[in-house]
Design a protein around this motif. Structure first.
Motif, PDB file in Angstrom:
ATOM      1  N   ARG A  78      92.914  66.198  83.983  1.00  0.00           N
ATOM      2  CA  ARG A  78      91.974  66.487  84.960  1.00  0.00           C
ATOM      3  C   ARG A  78      91.907  67.959  85.001  1.00  0.00           C
ATOM      4  N   VAL A  79      92.950  68.853  85.222  1.00  0.00           N
ATOM      5  CA  VAL A  79      92.820  70.176  85.093  1.00  0.00           C
ATOM      6  C   VAL A  79      92.093  70.778  84.087  1.00  0.00           C
ATOM      7  N   SER A  80      92.032  70.313  82.880  1.00  0.00           N
ATOM      8  CA  SER A  80      91.396  70.875  81.673  1.00  0.00           C
ATOM      9  C   SER A  80      89.826  70.523  81.853  1.00  0.00           C
ATOM     10  N   GLU A  81      89.706  69.153  82.488  1.00  0.00           N
ATOM     11  CA  GLU A  81      88.326  68.768  82.621  1.00  0.00           C
ATOM     12  C   GLU A  81      87.657  69.812  83.830  1.00  0.00           C
ATOM     13  N   GLU A  82      88.401  69.889  84.710  1.00  0.00           N
ATOM     14  CA  GLU A  82      87.923  70.663  85.911  1.00  0.00           C
ATOM     15  C   GLU A  82      87.741  72.129  85.436  1.00  0.00           C
ATOM     16  N   ILE A  83      88.374  72.691  84.596  1.00  0.00           N
ATOM     17  CA  ILE A  83      88.219  74.138  83.894  1.00  0.00           C
ATOM     18  C   ILE A  83      87.075  74.052  83.191  1.00  0.00           C
ATOM     19  N   ASN A  84      86.978  73.174  82.361  1.00  0.00           N
ATOM     20  CA  ASN A  84      85.666  73.162  81.526  1.00  0.00           C
ATOM     21  C   ASN A  84      84.236  73.001  82.388  1.00  0.00           C
ATOM     22  N   LYS A  85      84.238  72.070  83.309  1.00  0.00           N
ATOM     23  CA  LYS A  85      83.229  72.043  84.105  1.00  0.00           C
ATOM     24  C   LYS A  85      83.005  73.263  84.939  1.00  0.00           C
ATOM     25  N   THR A  86      83.948  73.837  85.781  1.00  0.00           N
ATOM     26  CA  THR A  86      83.606  74.985  86.353  1.00  0.00           C
ATOM     27  C   THR A  86      83.080  76.082  85.655  1.00  0.00           C
ATOM     28  N   ALA A  87      83.936  76.341  84.390  1.00  0.00           N
ATOM     29  CA  ALA A  87      83.410  77.408  83.426  1.00  0.00           C
ATOM     30  C   ALA A  87      81.896  77.155  82.982  1.00  0.00           C
ATOM     31  N   GLU A  88      81.476  76.166  82.792  1.00  0.00           N
ATOM     32  CA  GLU A  88      80.097  75.981  82.359  1.00  0.00           C
ATOM     33  C   GLU A  88      79.183  76.037  83.658  1.00  0.00           C
ATOM     34  N   ILE A  89      79.486  75.798  84.878  1.00  0.00           N
ATOM     35  CA  ILE A  89      78.415  76.022  86.009  1.00  0.00           C
ATOM     36  C   ILE A  89      78.575  77.844  86.381  1.00  0.00           C
ATOM     37  N   LYS A  90      79.785  78.336  86.098  1.00  0.00           N
ATOM     38  CA  LYS A  90      79.793  79.708  86.351  1.00  0.00           C
ATOM     39  C   LYS A  90      79.079  80.420  85.164  1.00  0.00           C
ATOM     40  N   LEU A  91      79.111  79.932  84.020  1.00  0.00           N
ATOM     41  CA  LEU A  91      78.141  80.372  82.948  1.00  0.00           C
ATOM     42  C   LEU A  91      76.836  80.414  83.229  1.00  0.00           C
ATOM     43  N   ASP A  92      76.331  79.366  83.624  1.00  0.00           N
ATOM     44  CA  ASP A  92      74.925  79.063  84.165  1.00  0.00           C
ATOM     45  C   ASP A  92      74.581  79.926  84.984  1.00  0.00           C
ATOM     46  N   ARG A  93      75.345  80.106  86.172  1.00  0.00           N
ATOM     47  CA  ARG A  93      75.100  80.953  87.282  1.00  0.00           C
ATOM     48  C   ARG A  93      75.025  82.380  86.644  1.00  0.00           C
ATOM     49  N   TRP A  94      75.967  82.793  85.670  1.00  0.00           N
ATOM     50  CA  TRP A  94      75.971  84.077  85.488  1.00  0.00           C
ATOM     51  C   TRP A  94      74.505  84.482  84.819  1.00  0.00           C
ATOM     52  N   LEU A  95      74.228  83.540  83.736  1.00  0.00           N
ATOM     53  CA  LEU A  95      73.053  83.707  82.926  1.00  0.00           C
ATOM     54  C   LEU A  95      71.743  83.837  84.037  1.00  0.00           C
ATOM     55  N   SER A  96      71.631  82.741  84.996  1.00  0.00           N
ATOM     56  CA  SER A  96      70.833  82.891  85.958  1.00  0.00           C
ATOM     57  C   SER A  96      70.487  84.231  86.624  1.00  0.00           C
ATOM     58  N   ARG A  97      71.562  84.614  86.946  1.00  0.00           N
ATOM     59  CA  ARG A  97      71.565  86.000  87.802  1.00  0.00           C
ATOM     60  C   ARG A  97      71.015  87.089  86.775  1.00  0.00           C
ATOM     61  N   LEU A  98      71.523  87.167  85.632  1.00  0.00           N
ATOM     62  CA  LEU A  98      71.051  88.013  84.619  1.00  0.00           C
ATOM     63  C   LEU A  98      69.482  87.956  84.350  1.00  0.00           C
ATOM     64  N   GLU A  99      68.941  86.758  84.290  1.00  0.00           N
ATOM     65  CA  GLU A  99      67.618  86.511  84.042  1.00  0.00           C
ATOM     66  C   GLU A  99      67.012  86.997  85.170  1.00  0.00           C
ATOM     67  N   ALA A 100      67.257  86.495  86.424  1.00  0.00           N
ATOM     68  CA  ALA A 100      66.745  87.180  87.681  1.00  0.00           C
ATOM     69  C   ALA A 100      66.544  88.363  87.779  1.00  0.00           C
ATOM     70  N   LYS A 101      67.504  89.341  87.386  1.00  0.00           N
ATOM     71  CA  LYS A 101      67.514  90.675  87.341  1.00  0.00           C
ATOM     72  C   LYS A 101      66.477  91.100  86.279  1.00  0.00           C
ATOM     73  N   GLU A 102      66.405  90.645  85.059  1.00  0.00           N
ATOM     74  CA  GLU A 102      65.326  91.131  84.065  1.00  0.00           C
ATOM     75  C   GLU A 102      64.130  90.709  84.620  1.00  0.00           C
ATOM     76  N   ASN A 103      63.615  89.637  85.211  1.00  0.00           N
ATOM     77  CA  ASN A 103      62.609  89.230  85.633  1.00  0.00           C
ATOM     78  C   ASN A 103      62.023  90.371  86.715  1.00  0.00           C
ATOM     79  N   LYS A 104      62.888  90.780  87.995  1.00  0.00           N
ATOM     80  CA  LYS A 104      62.778  91.627  88.738  1.00  0.00           C
ATOM     81  C   LYS A 104      62.553  92.862  88.328  1.00  0.00           C
ATOM     82  N   ASN A 105      63.205  93.457  86.933  1.00  0.00           N
ATOM     83  CA  ASN A 105      63.061  94.737  86.475  1.00  0.00           C
ATOM     84  C   ASN A 105      61.872  94.864  85.553  1.00  0.00           C
ATOM     85  N   GLY A 106      61.426  93.732  85.137  1.00  0.00           N
ATOM     86  CA  GLY A 106      60.513  93.552  83.834  1.00  0.00           C
ATOM     87  C   GLY A 106      59.075  93.503  84.256  1.00  0.00           C
TER      88      GLY A 106
END
Length: 106
Positions: A78-106
């Motif tokens: 369960r811990v391994s599964e939770e780590i993987n699920k949380t990591a995926e959510i955090k990676l998506d959120r990080w990418l979304s923030r970077l893309e939003a910044k690019e769109n704002k500056n671009g």
């Protein structure tokens, strides 16, 4: 029966070790950044710094494995599964923030 680290150290000491290793990982990441960037030079090569970063990541894996060693296998899974699920959510959120910044500056 073979002894385990968790037979000798209490969870509090294992957590202290995890914190120490996390700190060393942070230092290794910063050192690698210096080697890659060159603005604030370090005598270590990029390759040496990458090896050190991998070693510190391995140390964290070892300590976290020890921390979970007394847990039931279903909890470990369960811990391994939770780590993987949380990591995926955090990676998506990080990418979304970077893309939003690019769109704002671009």
């Amino acid at each position: 029966m073979q002894r385990k680290v968790s037979d000798i150290l209490p969870k509090t000491e294992i957590l202290a070790q995890l914190a120490e290793e996390a700190s060393e990982l942070a230092q290794a990441a910063l050192k690698l950044r210096r080697a890659l960037d060159g603005t604030n030079p370090t005598p270590k090569s990029v390759e040496e710094c990458e090896e050190n970063l991998l070693e510190e990541l391995a140390d964290i894996k070892v300590v976290f494995t020890v921390y979970l060693s007394d847990s039931k296998s279903c909890i470990k899974a369960r811990v391994s599964e939770e780590i993987n699920k949380t990591a995926e959510i955090k990676l998506d959120r990080w990418l979304s923030r970077l893309e939003a910044k690019e769109n704002k500056n671009g």
